[in-house]
Design an enzyme around this catalytic site. Structure first.
Site, PDB file in Angstrom:
ATOM      1  N   THR A  61     -12.235 -55.254 -14.174  1.00 24.98           N
ATOM      2  CA  THR A  61     -10.860 -54.771 -14.050  1.00 24.98           C
ATOM      3  C   THR A  61      -9.923 -55.919 -13.708  1.00 24.98           C
ATOM      4  O   THR A  61      -8.810 -56.030 -14.251  1.00 24.98           O
ATOM      5  CB  THR A  61     -10.782 -53.684 -12.966  1.00 24.98           C
ATOM      6  OG1 THR A  61     -11.598 -52.580 -13.362  1.00 24.98           O
ATOM      7  CG2 THR A  61      -9.358 -53.215 -12.740  1.00 24.98           C
ATOM      8  N   GLY A  68     -19.165 -54.693  -9.834  1.00 23.28           N
ATOM      9  CA  GLY A  68     -19.215 -55.300 -11.164  1.00 23.28           C
ATOM     10  C   GLY A  68     -18.057 -54.868 -12.030  1.00 23.28           C
ATOM     11  O   GLY A  68     -17.379 -55.697 -12.658  1.00 23.28           O
ATOM     12  N   GLU A  69     -17.800 -53.566 -12.078  1.00 19.38           N
ATOM     13  CA  GLU A  69     -16.688 -53.053 -12.885  1.00 19.38           C
ATOM     14  C   GLU A  69     -15.341 -53.489 -12.310  1.00 19.38           C
ATOM     15  O   GLU A  69     -14.370 -53.673 -13.054  1.00 19.38           O
ATOM     16  CB  GLU A  69     -16.761 -51.533 -12.966  1.00 19.38           C
ATOM     17  CG  GLU A  69     -17.954 -50.979 -13.712  1.00 19.38           C
ATOM     18  CD  GLU A  69     -19.191 -50.827 -12.849  1.00 19.38           C
ATOM     19  OE1 GLU A  69     -20.187 -50.258 -13.328  1.00 19.38           O
ATOM     20  OE2 GLU A  69     -19.171 -51.280 -11.673  1.00 19.38           O
ATOM     21  N   ALA A  70     -15.279 -53.645 -10.979  1.00 22.24           N
ATOM     22  CA  ALA A  70     -14.024 -54.090 -10.357  1.00 22.24           C
ATOM     23  C   ALA A  70     -13.669 -55.504 -10.802  1.00 22.24           C
ATOM     24  O   ALA A  70     -12.493 -55.823 -11.033  1.00 22.24           O
ATOM     25  CB  ALA A  70     -14.145 -54.024  -8.836  1.00 22.24           C
TER      26      ALA A  70
END
EC number: 2.4.99.12
Length: 428
Positions: A62, A57-59
């Site tokens: 990013t 999710g955070e990738a």
């Protein structure tokens, strides 16, 4: 806690990592990228910016930031992107391939996030020599933050969210985190901002639009001719998706599935467990309510009306939403925080959820007030809302148009973060 006590605490933390590391290799998830996690295989190249994204999710967040990143340097802007998980690392690899091919003046290198032992983080920081570190969401690692402080790296935590439970854990060591805290925190809501302010000081905290809205902007219903499930789900069939359902809500969900089939004889229910290893449990649950069902992996032709499909294959939830007449999004009939109910909405389906959606309050209450999503108080209410949506039969394009307008008004998070990163880089 004075600086001497903080140094003692970090030394103890470092010893804890040294003792634990031999056992961590027994964890099959940590075997991926082991040489990068321990730095035993060398170091990444020098980078001006280090972005840390915990998982998939955070990738993806990013990736959105990388698309908007501003390079005001005279040379190539070098970016190191790291993740803790295989899914996150693979997502960052795809992002790097796209950015390196399409954006001149920016070079992206993916890497696994090293173990947070202060000694390892000092080695990493000494070799990478970043000017700025960007932390996505809530990656508060003491070893990493301490190394940033020691090497004079400016830190920004963006798209920040923090639960009451997490805040309570961090407040067990408030002076440590206050001392090591990021230079600036960009939180996704006033509520999250107040929690970050309690831990780090309100003067460091801003509020920003959630980058997840940027990811959803422009998404729309897949044309039926392009949908890989089109031949599998006939147009004259009522197809209802129960998506990302969790084991803890199995009892109400199985009753909803059985009731939907009884309500309309041409209905087919697609049940998507959130965790694949629970498929055997779901098969027993469907048997217990007398539903005829088939495993998706064994099917070679369209399902018979009045049956259920138990989905045991990956990657088909969004295409299924694209063909659904109604959809329930799970994790919300038990106190689990909910799952992302914007996904069916961007496919032109009005999502129905249960009363538990604390993980997604960033979407905003307005989405229910405008009728773009519907929330049931309990399983019976959820069932009635799904039936209402079937009876209303609102065109998919109409739902998507309203959803797109709602999402578009809330975009801009990735651009705001990239501007803050540029300001930090330019003032180093």
């Amino acid at each position: 806690m004075g600086k001497g006590l903080i140094k003692t605490a970090l030394s103890a933390y470092n010893l804890g990592w040294k003792a634990a590391t031999p056992f961590l290799k027994l964890n099959h998830r940590l075997k991926d990228g082991w040489e990068q996690r321990t730095l035993s295989g060398g170091y990444p190249a020098h980078a001006h910016l280090w972005i840390q994204a915990a998982s998939g999710g955070e990738a993806y967040l990013t990736w959105e930031v990388l698309k908007h990143l501003e390079n005001k340097k005279n040379s190539t802007l070098r970016v190191l992107v790291t993740a803790n998980t295989l899914q996150g690392f693979e997502t960052l690899q795809r992002a790097a391939d796209e950015i390196n091919a399409d954006r001149k003046g920016i070079a992206v290198q993916p890497w696994y996030f090293p173990f947070d032992a202060p000694d390892i983080m000092r080695q990493m920081m000494r070799h990478v020599r970043p000017e700025v570190a960007l932390i996505m969401e809530t990656e508060i690692w003491p070893g990493f933050l301490n190394a940033c402080k020691e090497f004079g790296v400016k830190t920004l935590l963006a798209n920040g969210r923090m639960s009451t439970k997490s805040l309570g854990g961090y407040l067990s060591w408030p002076s440590l985190f206050r001392e090591l805290g990021p230079n600036r925190i960009m939180a996704i809501s006033e509520t999250d901002g107040r929690r970050f302010g309690t831990l780090f000081g309100r003067d460091r905290v801003w509020v920003m639009p959630n980058i997840k809205f940027d990811r959803m902007a422009g998404a729309g219903p897949m044309q039926r001719k392009d949908n890989p499930l089109a031949s599998f789900i006939p147009e004259d069939m009522n197809f209802i998706v129960l998506g990302s359902v969790r084991k803890e809500e199995m009892t109400p969900v199985k009753k909803i599935a059985a009731a939907l089939v009884r309500h309309r004889t041409k209905t087919v229910v697609g049940l998507f467990p959130r965790h694949m290893h629970h498929v055997p449990l779901w098969s027993k649950a469907l048997d217990s309510v007398g539903l005829t069902w088939s495993l998706r992996s064994t099917m070679t032709e369209p399902p018979r009306p009045g049956t259920a499909i138990l989905w045991d294959t990956f990657g088909e939830l969004v295409p299924a939403y694209g063909l659904a007449d109604a959809a329930f999004v799970g994790g919300s009939l038990a106190p689990l925080g909910g799952q992302n109910f914007l996904e069916p909405l961007t496919c032109g389906v009005t999502p129905v959820i249960g009363p538990h959606w604390s993980n997604f309050t960033w979407i905003g209450q307005d989405i229910f007030d405008l009728g773009l999503a519907r929330m049931g108080e309990d399983a019976e209410h959820v069932l009635n809302l799904l039936i209402e949506i079937l009876d209303e039969d609102v065109p998919r394009k109409e739902i998507y148009a309203k959803a797109n307008a709602y999402i578009k008004d809330r975009t801009g998070g990735a651009k705001a973060v990239s501007k803050q990163v540029a300001e930090f880089l330019n003032n180093v």
